[in-house]
Design an enzyme around this catalytic site. Sequence first.
Site, PDB file in Angstrom:
ATOM      1  N   PHE A 177      41.460  44.377  -1.667  1.00 62.86           N
ATOM      2  CA  PHE A 177      40.302  45.094  -1.123  1.00 62.86           C
ATOM      3  C   PHE A 177      40.282  44.938   0.392  1.00 62.86           C
ATOM      4  O   PHE A 177      39.936  45.847   1.130  1.00 62.86           O
ATOM      5  CB  PHE A 177      39.013  44.543  -1.736  1.00 62.86           C
ATOM      6  CG  PHE A 177      37.778  45.301  -1.335  1.00 62.86           C
ATOM      7  CD1 PHE A 177      37.499  46.537  -1.882  1.00 62.86           C
ATOM      8  CD2 PHE A 177      36.901  44.769  -0.406  1.00 62.86           C
ATOM      9  CE1 PHE A 177      36.353  47.245  -1.502  1.00 62.86           C
ATOM     10  CE2 PHE A 177      35.762  45.461  -0.026  1.00 62.86           C
ATOM     11  CZ  PHE A 177      35.493  46.699  -0.577  1.00 62.86           C
ATOM     12  N   ARG A 206      25.545  41.372  -0.510  1.00 63.77           N
ATOM     13  CA  ARG A 206      26.670  41.015   0.352  1.00 63.77           C
ATOM     14  C   ARG A 206      27.215  39.661  -0.081  1.00 63.77           C
ATOM     15  O   ARG A 206      26.499  38.651  -0.033  1.00 63.77           O
ATOM     16  CB  ARG A 206      26.220  40.948   1.813  1.00 63.77           C
ATOM     17  CG  ARG A 206      25.839  42.301   2.421  1.00 63.77           C
ATOM     18  CD  ARG A 206      26.982  43.267   2.352  1.00 63.77           C
ATOM     19  NE  ARG A 206      26.847  44.359   3.307  1.00 63.77           N
ATOM     20  CZ  ARG A 206      27.641  45.415   3.323  1.00 63.77           C
ATOM     21  NH1 ARG A 206      28.610  45.515   2.428  1.00 63.77           N
ATOM     22  NH2 ARG A 206      27.475  46.360   4.229  1.00 63.77           N
ATOM     23  N   SER A 240      33.801  39.967  15.107  1.00 61.23           N
ATOM     24  CA  SER A 240      34.322  38.604  14.959  1.00 61.23           C
ATOM     25  C   SER A 240      35.759  38.539  15.462  1.00 61.23           C
ATOM     26  O   SER A 240      36.698  38.388  14.670  1.00 61.23           O
ATOM     27  CB  SER A 240      34.245  38.171  13.486  1.00 61.23           C
ATOM     28  OG  SER A 240      34.606  36.817  13.341  1.00 61.23           O
ATOM     29  N   PRO A 241      35.967  38.651  16.791  1.00 59.12           N
ATOM     30  CA  PRO A 241      37.332  38.734  17.322  1.00 59.12           C
ATOM     31  C   PRO A 241      38.145  37.465  17.152  1.00 59.12           C
ATOM     32  O   PRO A 241      39.362  37.482  17.347  1.00 59.12           O
ATOM     33  CB  PRO A 241      37.110  39.049  18.804  1.00 59.12           C
ATOM     34  CG  PRO A 241      35.743  38.524  19.106  1.00 59.12           C
ATOM     35  CD  PRO A 241      34.956  38.740  17.852  1.00 59.12           C
ATOM     36  N   GLU A 282      38.360  44.181  13.319  1.00 56.33           N
ATOM     37  CA  GLU A 282      37.379  45.254  13.179  1.00 56.33           C
ATOM     38  C   GLU A 282      36.642  45.536  14.486  1.00 56.33           C
ATOM     39  O   GLU A 282      36.264  44.622  15.219  1.00 56.33           O
ATOM     40  CB  GLU A 282      36.351  44.891  12.113  1.00 56.33           C
ATOM     41  CG  GLU A 282      35.293  45.967  11.901  1.00 56.33           C
ATOM     42  CD  GLU A 282      34.260  45.574  10.859  1.00 56.33           C
ATOM     43  OE1 GLU A 282      33.647  46.470  10.274  1.00 56.33           O
ATOM     44  OE2 GLU A 282      34.077  44.366  10.630  1.00 56.33           O
ATOM     45  N   GLU A 292      32.448  52.819  -6.121  1.00 57.26           N
ATOM     46  CA  GLU A 292      32.747  51.810  -5.109  1.00 57.26           C
ATOM     47  C   GLU A 292      31.838  50.590  -5.241  1.00 57.26           C
ATOM     48  O   GLU A 292      31.723  49.793  -4.313  1.00 57.26           O
ATOM     49  CB  GLU A 292      32.643  52.418  -3.711  1.00 57.26           C
ATOM     50  CG  GLU A 292      33.654  53.531  -3.448  1.00 57.26           C
ATOM     51  CD  GLU A 292      33.594  54.075  -2.033  1.00 57.26           C
ATOM     52  OE1 GLU A 292      32.853  53.485  -1.199  1.00 57.26           O
ATOM     53  OE2 GLU A 292      34.277  55.071  -1.746  1.00 57.26           O
TER      54      GLU A 292
END
Length: 223
Positions: A33, A84, A138-139, A144, A167
């Site tokens: 995923f 979540r 969140s580097p 992302e 989904e």
Amino acid sequence: MTETTRERNTDLVPEFSTDAVEVVERETVFDGFFKMLRLRLRHRLFRGGWSEIFTRELFVRDNAVGVLLFDPRREQVGLIEQFRVGALERPYGPWCLEVVAGMVERGESLEEVARREVQEESGLEVGRLEPIHSYLPSPGGSSERLHLFCGCVDLGGAGGIFGLPEEQEDIRLRVLPLDTLLAALAGDSPDAGAVDNAATLICLQWLQLHRERLTGRKGATHG
């Protein structure tokens, strides 16, 4: 002055760029995923020279879009509530209040994604879309980039259950007074933890700054 003619503030430009990084090895360690890479790399150092080669795992995610739903006439905000898995230990529980959001598919523009996701997750049609900001959530471990918008909508009578069952989406649209949400942003508010994800906080703080312009009402900055 347009974005293309403005000069960048040199105080904000990092000393190094991508060419100061050498990726020695790239390995896919998980592809389900989500996707996870293991990188062996080195980079230039502020004190001079190069670092030793070290290993980092990278959570690979592409561009995403988030949309804050705002009704300027009613001064109401539409947020979605959904489960979540990353919030299992959250004091409020793993059902979070968030802006509408979705991943950018190949060939789609950011605006197309914004309108599609709003329709899928709220059943609403967006009027005008205003860019808010683009940032890396969140580097330290993820690739992302999230592009945020404010979507002006009519929230009169809005609400209900949405999402794509295939989904595993089970989404409820909540319509809340803007003042209620802004009051919850205060650190000493008993509701301070009700909204605690970065995208929604950024959007609400942006809306607080632009409220008067969007509503066309002087003094519409309380809350």
